[in-house]
Structures are given as C-alpha cells and as structure tokens.
Scaffold this motif. Structure first.
Motif, PDB file in Angstrom:
ATOM      1  N   PRO A 322      -9.985 -16.937  -0.527  1.00 51.08           N
ATOM      2  CA  PRO A 322      -9.581 -16.569  -1.505  1.00 51.08           C
ATOM      3  C   PRO A 322      -9.713 -15.060  -1.692  1.00 51.08           C
ATOM      4  CG  PRO A 322     -11.799 -17.672  -1.800  1.00 51.08           C
ATOM      5  CD  PRO A 322     -11.446 -17.526  -0.439  1.00 51.08           C
ATOM      6  N   SER A 323      -8.144 -14.437  -1.459  1.00 49.22           N
ATOM      7  CA  SER A 323      -7.858 -12.826  -1.919  1.00 49.22           C
ATOM      8  C   SER A 323      -7.669 -12.429  -2.664  1.00 49.22           C
ATOM      9  CB  SER A 323      -6.795 -13.319  -1.116  1.00 49.22           C
ATOM     10  OG  SER A 323      -6.828 -14.345  -0.165  1.00 49.22           O
ATOM     11  N   PHE A 324      -8.197 -10.808  -2.940  1.00 51.73           N
ATOM     12  CA  PHE A 324      -7.049  -9.650  -3.387  1.00 51.73           C
ATOM     13  C   PHE A 324      -6.391  -8.994  -2.450  1.00 51.73           C
ATOM     14  CE2 PHE A 324      -7.568  -6.025  -6.235  1.00 51.73           C
ATOM     15  CZ  PHE A 324      -7.740  -6.809  -7.896  1.00 51.73           C
ATOM     16  N   LEU A 325      -5.693  -8.998  -3.890  1.00 50.52           N
ATOM     17  CA  LEU A 325      -4.170  -8.365  -3.599  1.00 50.52           C
ATOM     18  C   LEU A 325      -4.119  -7.282  -3.998  1.00 50.52           C
ATOM     19  CD1 LEU A 325      -1.608 -11.200  -3.229  1.00 50.52           C
ATOM     20  CD2 LEU A 325      -3.038 -10.373  -1.204  1.00 50.52           C
ATOM     21  N   CYS A 326      -4.048  -5.637  -3.750  1.00 49.79           N
ATOM     22  CA  CYS A 326      -3.586  -4.331  -4.174  1.00 49.79           C
ATOM     23  C   CYS A 326      -1.817  -4.500  -4.568  1.00 49.79           C
ATOM     24  CB  CYS A 326      -4.322  -3.564  -3.455  1.00 49.79           C
ATOM     25  SG  CYS A 326      -5.715  -3.335  -3.089  1.00 49.79           S
ATOM     26  N   LYS A 327      -1.559  -3.420  -5.050  1.00 51.79           N
ATOM     27  CA  LYS A 327      -0.145  -4.153  -5.527  1.00 51.79           C
ATOM     28  C   LYS A 327      -0.130  -2.089  -4.262  1.00 51.79           C
ATOM     29  CE  LYS A 327       3.426  -3.239  -9.215  1.00 51.79           C
ATOM     30  NZ  LYS A 327       3.756  -4.212  -8.265  1.00 51.79           N
ATOM     31  N   PRO A 328       0.914  -2.489  -3.420  1.00 53.72           N
ATOM     32  CA  PRO A 328       1.958  -1.599  -2.498  1.00 53.72           C
ATOM     33  C   PRO A 328       2.903  -0.834  -3.260  1.00 53.72           C
ATOM     34  CG  PRO A 328       2.963  -4.323  -2.201  1.00 53.72           C
ATOM     35  CD  PRO A 328       1.898  -4.072  -2.934  1.00 53.72           C
ATOM     36  N   VAL A 329       3.839   0.038  -3.326  1.00 49.74           N
ATOM     37  CA  VAL A 329       4.268   0.829  -4.128  1.00 49.74           C
ATOM     38  C   VAL A 329       4.972   1.633  -3.314  1.00 49.74           C
ATOM     39  CG1 VAL A 329       3.850   3.754  -5.999  1.00 49.74           C
ATOM     40  CG2 VAL A 329       2.644   1.867  -5.679  1.00 49.74           C
ATOM     41  N   PHE A 330       6.328   1.708  -3.621  1.00 45.13           N
ATOM     42  CA  PHE A 330       8.100   2.435  -3.225  1.00 45.13           C
ATOM     43  C   PHE A 330       7.237   3.160  -3.253  1.00 45.13           C
ATOM     44  CE2 PHE A 330      11.630   4.293  -3.909  1.00 45.13           C
ATOM     45  CZ  PHE A 330      12.295   4.058  -2.536  1.00 45.13           C
ATOM     46  N   ALA A 331       7.718   4.247  -2.058  1.00 45.74           N
ATOM     47  CA  ALA A 331       8.246   5.798  -2.114  1.00 45.74           C
ATOM     48  C   ALA A 331       8.846   6.585  -1.096  1.00 45.74           C
ATOM     49  CB  ALA A 331       6.318   6.727  -0.783  1.00 45.74           C
ATOM     50  N   ASP A 332       8.961   7.817  -1.837  1.00 49.24           N
ATOM     51  CA  ASP A 332      10.075   8.318  -1.250  1.00 49.24           C
ATOM     52  C   ASP A 332      10.532   9.552  -0.739  1.00 49.24           C
ATOM     53  OD1 ASP A 332      11.684   8.358  -3.736  1.00 49.24           O
ATOM     54  OD2 ASP A 332      13.772   7.374  -3.072  1.00 49.24           O
ATOM     55  N   ALA A 333      11.534  10.333  -1.048  1.00 45.17           N
ATOM     56  CA  ALA A 333      10.616  12.524  -0.927  1.00 45.17           C
ATOM     57  C   ALA A 333      11.804  12.502  -2.372  1.00 45.17           C
ATOM     58  CB  ALA A 333      13.121  12.651  -0.215  1.00 45.17           C
ATOM     59  N   THR A 334      11.512  11.189  -3.520  1.00 42.43           N
ATOM     60  CA  THR A 334      12.044  12.163  -5.374  1.00 42.43           C
ATOM     61  C   THR A 334      10.108  11.316  -5.480  1.00 42.43           C
ATOM     62  OG1 THR A 334      12.635   9.822  -5.724  1.00 42.43           O
ATOM     63  CG2 THR A 334      14.310  11.273  -4.930  1.00 42.43           C
ATOM     64  N   ASN A 335       9.133  10.985  -4.820  1.00 41.61           N
ATOM     65  CA  ASN A 335       8.221  10.911  -5.963  1.00 41.61           C
ATOM     66  C   ASN A 335       7.304  10.654  -5.125  1.00 41.61           C
ATOM     67  OD1 ASN A 335       8.225   8.304  -3.938  1.00 41.61           O
ATOM     68  ND2 ASN A 335       7.669   6.445  -6.261  1.00 41.61           N
ATOM     69  N   TYR A 336       7.193  11.009  -3.873  1.00 42.07           N
ATOM     70  CA  TYR A 336       6.032  11.427  -2.898  1.00 42.07           C
ATOM     71  C   TYR A 336       5.265  12.341  -3.314  1.00 42.07           C
ATOM     72  CZ  TYR A 336       7.176  16.092  -1.093  1.00 42.07           C
ATOM     73  OH  TYR A 336       7.441  17.506  -0.710  1.00 42.07           O
TER      74      TYR A 336
END
Ligand code: BGC
Length: 352
Positions: A322-336
C-alpha cells in the motif's frame, strides 16, 4: 504525622519510579530512520526533514546514514531493531538486500515504511511513501518529445540515455516512464541513439554516481560526437547523473548544447539550469514526502491504518505494498524561483 510523611515519601518515590518508567515509555515512541548516503543532497534534506518533523510530533528519532554501503545499512537497521525502535522508515540502498534483517523486524512486530524507494522481495514492509516515479520519467520523456517537436518535424535527432542504479527499483520506473514516451520515436528512426546503448542494464549508473555517468558520457563523446556530430538530447533520470553528463560535455563536446533532463532540483543543477547547462529537472519537495511519512508513523503508533492513495502499482515480488504517491512537478529556468525560492525550499543566495 510521621507515618503520613513516610507514606507521602513512599508515594513520591513510587511516582519517581513511574517517572523512570515514563522515560522508558518514550522509548516506545522511538522511530528508526535509515537513509542511504550523505553524498547526495536530497537524502540530507530527507533525513533532516524527517527528524525535525518526527520530533515535533513527539517521537524520538534514530537517524542513520549508510554511506551507500549495503552491510552498513543492514547493521544500522539491526541496531534500530535491538535499540527499541517501534517503527522503521527506510530509504534502501539496494531494495533487495534487506530481507534477512527485516525478518527480525517482523518477528518483533515492528512495522516498516519504505521511504522513496520500494523494499523488494520481503513481506516485512507495511507501507511505501514516494513520489509517482513513473510520472517522473514521463515528464522527462515528454519534455524531450516537445522540445524536439518530434510530432511535427522529421529529425532525425541524436539522443543518449542515462538512468540510475539497477538495485534501486525507482530507476526502472523512471526509465520505463521516459522510454514509454521516447521508444516509439526511436523505433521510427526519428530519435537515434548513436552509441547503441539503450537497454536498462546498459544505461544504468551504479550508485547514481556523477563520476560513473561522467565516465560513460566521456566515452560516448569520444566515440560518437568528437567529430562535431550534433547531440540533441540526453535523457538523464536524475540530477547526479545529469551533472556527470554536463561535466563531460563541458570538457570535450564542442557542438551546440543538448537538451538535458534531471530530477531533484539539487542546488548545483538548479544553478546549471539558470546558466543554460541543464534544461529541466523534476522537483520532488522532500518536505511533502516527510509530512506524509510522519502521518503514516502517527497512524501506525495509534494502531490505525495509514493513509495511502495507490494500493495496486507497487508489487515488491512478495506483496502489493500500500503506497502513498506524492506529485512530482516540472521545473526549469522559468519557474524555479516560484517553486524553490518563494516556497522557502532554497534561499536566493544558495542558488548564486
Ligand atoms: C530517488 C531520486 C534520487 C536517486 C539517487 C532515487 O531513488 O528517487 O530522487 O535522485 O535515488 O539518489
């Protein structure tokens, strides 16, 4: 009167005795936290967050780092079991190497939470908390697809592939998620892997090490790109491998800089993103994961079922965990800035 004083004294002594018992009772709230290594920035953050948050929730914490050495991690876990820990939180070095030591935990009814990396081949793991690892790979693959406009241009484009340690179950998810996006384009010939190194075992990076990634990239550049052949993209499953690839490119590649993916938003890599030496990373806020694991620990200590949101994906060859998955988020120079600085994850100064 005297008698009364004596009995008060006696009661007091008994209470003190109980007090000592209370100290022991604290023992019943000890949590063992086993982390793989201090050499990668993220595990230091994970360990610090876990310790801080567990202590704030009233638990004692035995936090250990194993220097990426499997026997060291096995010993540390054994000591946690013998030292009275009531719950174990483990980010394994090699997911398949903990069966024997965790059998001892099971015998003592000590629940185990697999932290970030699934623990394989054992019944003795109660829960798994992580980020959606497959989605991390998908985000990386889709980024390369979109940046190279693979659906609207003919190519062909040259790509090389770097993933993580073969003993880390996550590496297969990262690789799988990215390759499910990219493989059709490789099959069509729109993406060309000039080194010919594509399958998981060949593109794996032992220990996720920057040096190992750099060495393989050095050899690939020497063999395929030293004559000025353009390299368009490098799929890197995480930031430590991306750093090795960037180092190798800087030393020996003269062409236009390729797209490079990553994961973790390590400080060195965010700096590279700002300076155009890495295209993107995937942000996995270790504070969120720690919060989630603390909730799991609390539930376990209260004899309740811990919160999960995926009870089907993560099979460790013995059971579906049984797992809890957190959400990964896209990152680049525009939103860091928004993701990392405004949220207090890093200070602006750390990224200079
Ligand atoms: C983690 C990644 C990390 C890698 C290397 C993986 O299990 O999910 O965030 O970059 O290990 O430590």
């Amino acid at each position: 009167m005297k008698k009364k004083f004596l009995s008060v004294l006696l009661a007091g002594t008994m209470l003190m005795g109980l007090g000592a018992g209370c100290a022991k009772k604290q023992d019943s709230k000890k949590v063992g936290v086993a982390m793989p290594t201090k050499t990668l920035q993220r595990w230091n953050q994970d360990g610090d967050n876990m310790k801080k948050k567990l202590e704030a929730a009233g638990f004692q914490v035995d936090l250990q780092y194993a220097d990426n050495d499997i026997p060291t991690q096995q010993n540390q876990i054994e000591n946690m079991i013998n030292g009275g820990c009531k719950v174990l939180v483990i980010a394994s070095i090699d997911g398949s190497s903990l069966g024997t030591v965790l059998a001892a935990a099971q015998e003592k009814n000590i629940p185990v939470i697999a932290y970030d990396r699934l623990i394989m081949d054992t019944e003795a793991v109660s829960y798994y908390a992580t980020f959606d690892n497959y989605q991390v790979g998908t985000i990386q693959g889709e980024y390369i697809r979109d940046q190279l406009q693979l659906d609207s241009t003919d190519g062909p484009y040259n790509i090389e592939i770097f993933t993580g340690d073969p003993g880390d179950n996550n590496a297969r998810f990262f690789y799988g998620g990215a390759m499910d996006v990219l493989k059709p384009y490789i099959d069509q010939g729109k993406l060309v892997v000039k080194s010919g190194q594509v399958d998981f075992e060949t593109v794996a990076t032992a220990d996720w090490s920057t040096e190992n990634a750099q060495k393989r990239m050095d050899a690939i550049i020497a063999g395929q790109y030293a004559d000025g052949t353009k390299l368009d993209a490098v799929l890197c499953s995480n930031d430590s491998t991306a750093l090795g690839v960037a180092n190798a490119l800087e030393a020996a590649y003269t062409g236009e800089y390729p797209i490079i993916t990553g994961q973790d938003c390590d400080i060195a890599n965010v700096k590279n993103m700002i300076n155009g030496k890495q295209s993107m990373s995937v942000f996995k806020d270790t504070r969120t994961l720690a919060d989630q694991v603390v909730e799991m620990v609390k539930a376990i200590m209260e004899g309740k079922t811990a919160p999960t949101n995926d009870d089907s994906t993560y099979n460790n060859n013995k059971k579906v965990v049984p797992s809890f998955l957190c959400k990964p988020v896209f990152a680049d120079a525009t939103n860091y800035k928004e993701l990392l600085v405004d949220s207090g994850y890093y200070t602006e100064d750390q990224l200079k």
